[in-house]
Design a protein around this motif. Structure first.
Motif, PDB file in Angstrom:
ATOM      1  N   GLU A   2       0.825  -1.210   0.000  1.00 26.78           N
ATOM      2  CA  GLU A   2       0.000   0.000   0.000  1.00 26.78           C
ATOM      3  C   GLU A   2       0.863   1.265   0.000  1.00 26.78           C
ATOM      4  N   MET A   3       0.263   2.330  -0.533  1.00 30.20           N
ATOM      5  CA  MET A   3       0.979   3.606  -0.620  1.00 30.20           C
ATOM      6  C   MET A   3       1.352   4.132   0.760  1.00 30.20           C
ATOM      7  N   GLN A   5       2.254   2.440   3.337  1.00 25.97           N
ATOM      8  CA  GLN A   5       3.451   1.716   3.765  1.00 25.97           C
ATOM      9  C   GLN A   5       4.678   2.203   3.009  1.00 25.97           C
ATOM     10  N   LEU A   6       4.496   2.497   1.724  1.00 24.73           N
ATOM     11  CA  LEU A   6       5.615   3.025   0.939  1.00 24.73           C
ATOM     12  C   LEU A   6       6.038   4.399   1.467  1.00 24.73           C
ATOM     13  N   ARG A   7       5.051   5.218   1.822  1.00 21.74           N
ATOM     14  CA  ARG A   7       5.380   6.534   2.395  1.00 21.74           C
ATOM     15  C   ARG A   7       6.134   6.373   3.715  1.00 21.74           C
ATOM     16  N   GLU A   8       5.745   5.400   4.503  1.00 21.52           N
ATOM     17  CA  GLU A   8       6.428   5.162   5.781  1.00 21.52           C
ATOM     18  C   GLU A   8       7.891   4.784   5.539  1.00 21.52           C
ATOM     19  N   ILE A   9       8.131   3.929   4.580  1.00 22.64           N
ATOM     20  CA  ILE A   9       9.511   3.547   4.246  1.00 22.64           C
ATOM     21  C   ILE A   9      10.285   4.767   3.746  1.00 22.64           C
ATOM     22  N   ALA A  10       9.656   5.533   2.853  1.00 25.84           N
ATOM     23  CA  ALA A  10      10.328   6.710   2.296  1.00 25.84           C
ATOM     24  C   ALA A  10      10.639   7.738   3.373  1.00 25.84           C
ATOM     25  N   ASN A  11       9.668   8.007   4.242  1.00 26.38           N
ATOM     26  CA  ASN A  11       9.845   9.056   5.251  1.00 26.38           C
ATOM     27  C   ASN A  11      10.724   8.640   6.419  1.00 26.38           C
ATOM     28  N   ASN A  12      10.602   7.412   6.865  1.00 26.42           N
ATOM     29  CA  ASN A  12      11.286   6.991   8.091  1.00 26.42           C
ATOM     30  C   ASN A  12      12.618   6.292   7.862  1.00 26.42           C
ATOM     31  N   LEU A  13      12.846   5.834   6.638  1.00 34.87           N
ATOM     32  CA  LEU A  13      14.106   5.156   6.361  1.00 34.87           C
ATOM     33  C   LEU A  13      14.904   5.892   5.282  1.00 34.87           C
ATOM     34  N   LEU A  14      14.293   6.070   4.125  1.00 34.35           N
ATOM     35  CA  LEU A  14      15.056   6.621   3.006  1.00 34.35           C
ATOM     36  C   LEU A  14      15.323   8.117   3.127  1.00 34.35           C
ATOM     37  N   SER A  84       8.956  -7.825   3.935  1.00 34.48           N
ATOM     38  CA  SER A  84       8.127  -6.993   3.056  1.00 34.48           C
ATOM     39  C   SER A  84       8.797  -5.652   2.749  1.00 34.48           C
ATOM     40  N   THR A  85       9.545  -5.117   3.705  1.00 35.08           N
ATOM     41  CA  THR A  85      10.241  -3.849   3.471  1.00 35.08           C
ATOM     42  C   THR A  85      11.318  -4.020   2.407  1.00 35.08           C
ATOM     43  N   LEU A  86      12.108  -5.069   2.518  1.00 33.01           N
ATOM     44  CA  LEU A  86      13.150  -5.307   1.516  1.00 33.01           C
ATOM     45  C   LEU A  86      12.543  -5.624   0.155  1.00 33.01           C
ATOM     46  N   ALA A  87      11.429  -6.335   0.141  1.00 32.02           N
ATOM     47  CA  ALA A  87      10.734  -6.609  -1.131  1.00 32.02           C
ATOM     48  C   ALA A  87      10.281  -5.298  -1.768  1.00 32.02           C
ATOM     49  N   ALA A  88       9.742  -4.402  -0.960  1.00 34.19           N
ATOM     50  CA  ALA A  88       9.314  -3.097  -1.475  1.00 34.19           C
ATOM     51  C   ALA A  88      10.511  -2.290  -1.962  1.00 34.19           C
ATOM     52  N   LEU A  89      11.608  -2.331  -1.227  1.00 35.81           N
ATOM     53  CA  LEU A  89      12.808  -1.606  -1.633  1.00 35.81           C
ATOM     54  C   LEU A  89      13.341  -2.115  -2.972  1.00 35.81           C
ATOM     55  N   SER A  91      11.277  -3.860  -5.387  1.00 33.54           N
ATOM     56  CA  SER A  91      10.285  -3.810  -6.460  1.00 33.54           C
ATOM     57  C   SER A  91       9.624  -2.443  -6.645  1.00 33.54           C
ATOM     58  N   GLU A  92       9.611  -1.625  -5.612  1.00 35.38           N
ATOM     59  CA  GLU A  92       8.968  -0.308  -5.683  1.00 35.38           C
ATOM     60  C   GLU A  92       9.988   0.823  -5.545  1.00 35.38           C
ATOM     61  N   THR A  93      11.200   0.558  -5.972  1.00 36.11           N
ATOM     62  CA  THR A  93      12.295   1.508  -5.788  1.00 36.11           C
ATOM     63  C   THR A  93      12.015   2.859  -6.430  1.00 36.11           C
ATOM     64  N   THR A  94      11.491   2.835  -7.632  1.00 36.36           N
ATOM     65  CA  THR A  94      11.240   4.086  -8.344  1.00 36.36           C
ATOM     66  C   THR A  94      10.237   4.946  -7.591  1.00 36.36           C
ATOM     67  N   VAL A  95       9.166   4.329  -7.105  1.00 34.87           N
ATOM     68  CA  VAL A  95       8.155   5.068  -6.346  1.00 34.87           C
ATOM     69  C   VAL A  95       8.755   5.611  -5.057  1.00 34.87           C
ATOM     70  N   LEU A  96       9.528   4.794  -4.357  1.00 36.00           N
ATOM     71  CA  LEU A  96      10.136   5.226  -3.097  1.00 36.00           C
ATOM     72  C   LEU A  96      11.095   6.395  -3.315  1.00 36.00           C
ATOM     73  N   ALA A  97      11.932   6.299  -4.342  1.00 34.67           N
ATOM     74  CA  ALA A  97      12.867   7.394  -4.634  1.00 34.67           C
ATOM     75  C   ALA A  97      12.100   8.656  -5.027  1.00 34.67           C
ATOM     76  N   LEU A  98      11.007   8.486  -5.752  1.00 30.01           N
ATOM     77  CA  LEU A  98      10.194   9.633  -6.136  1.00 30.01           C
ATOM     78  C   LEU A  98       9.563  10.305  -4.913  1.00 30.01           C
ATOM     79  N   LEU A  99       9.102   9.514  -3.948  1.00 30.52           N
ATOM     80  CA  LEU A  99       8.538  10.078  -2.720  1.00 30.52           C
ATOM     81  C   LEU A  99       9.587  10.894  -1.963  1.00 30.52           C
ATOM     82  N   VAL A 100      10.807  10.396  -1.920  1.00 30.01           N
ATOM     83  CA  VAL A 100      11.892  11.136  -1.265  1.00 30.01           C
ATOM     84  C   VAL A 100      12.192  12.409  -2.048  1.00 30.01           C
ATOM     85  N   ARG A 101      12.184  12.303  -3.361  1.00 29.01           N
ATOM     86  CA  ARG A 101      12.467  13.477  -4.198  1.00 29.01           C
ATOM     87  C   ARG A 101      11.401  14.556  -4.034  1.00 29.01           C
TER      88      ARG A 101
END
Length: 131
Positions: A2-3, A5-14, A84-89, A91-101
């Motif tokens: 889910e988005m 969860q992706l935001r949580e990874i982007a904001n709290n880790l990346l 699941s976090t590593l799987a997202a990192l 498979s969803e790398t582009t989205v995660l990097a975009l959220l950080v950007r």
């Protein structure tokens, strides 16, 4: 994943990891920094341990996480599901990097607005002192 969860990874880790990349490195590779960030996230995520992911990414990009952000990264690592976090990192790398950007662009805009407001205040103050 889910988005939210992706935001949580982007904001709290990346995000703290992005902020830890030395400014000199970001300036030297300004044209490719986001692609490098994305590529290194993806390749570093091929591990079974989140702490190893962070270590690999930090080593590859010379990242030094700020002292204020170390605790939040640790808390995320302790609470996140590694699999699941590593799987997202991976498979969803582009989205995660975009959220950080996007967050980085927002931070830059806020700073520019603050500088412009301060300059406006100074101009108003100096104009009023002339009279």
């Amino acid at each position: 994943m889910e988005m939210t969860q992706l935001r949580e990874i982007a904001n709290n880790l990346l995000w703290p990891l992005w902020r830890g990349i030395p400014d000199g490195y970001k300036h030297r590779y300004a044209r490719q920094i986001w692609q490098q960030f994305e590529d290194n996230i993806r390749s570093s995520a091929y591990t079974s341990d989140l702490a190893k992911f962070v270590d690999k990414l930090c080593a590859r990009l010379g990242i030094q996480v700020g002292s204020r952000e170390v605790e939040s990264v640790r808390a995320f690592l302790d609470s996140a599901d590694p699999r699941s976090t590593l799987a997202a990192l991976r498979s969803e790398t582009t989205v995660l990097a975009l959220l950080v950007r996007v967050r980085n662009d927002e931070r830059k805009k806020e700073y520019a607005d603050k500088v412009a407001a301060n300059e406006q205040e100074e101009e108003t103050a100096s104009a009023s002192s002339l009279f």
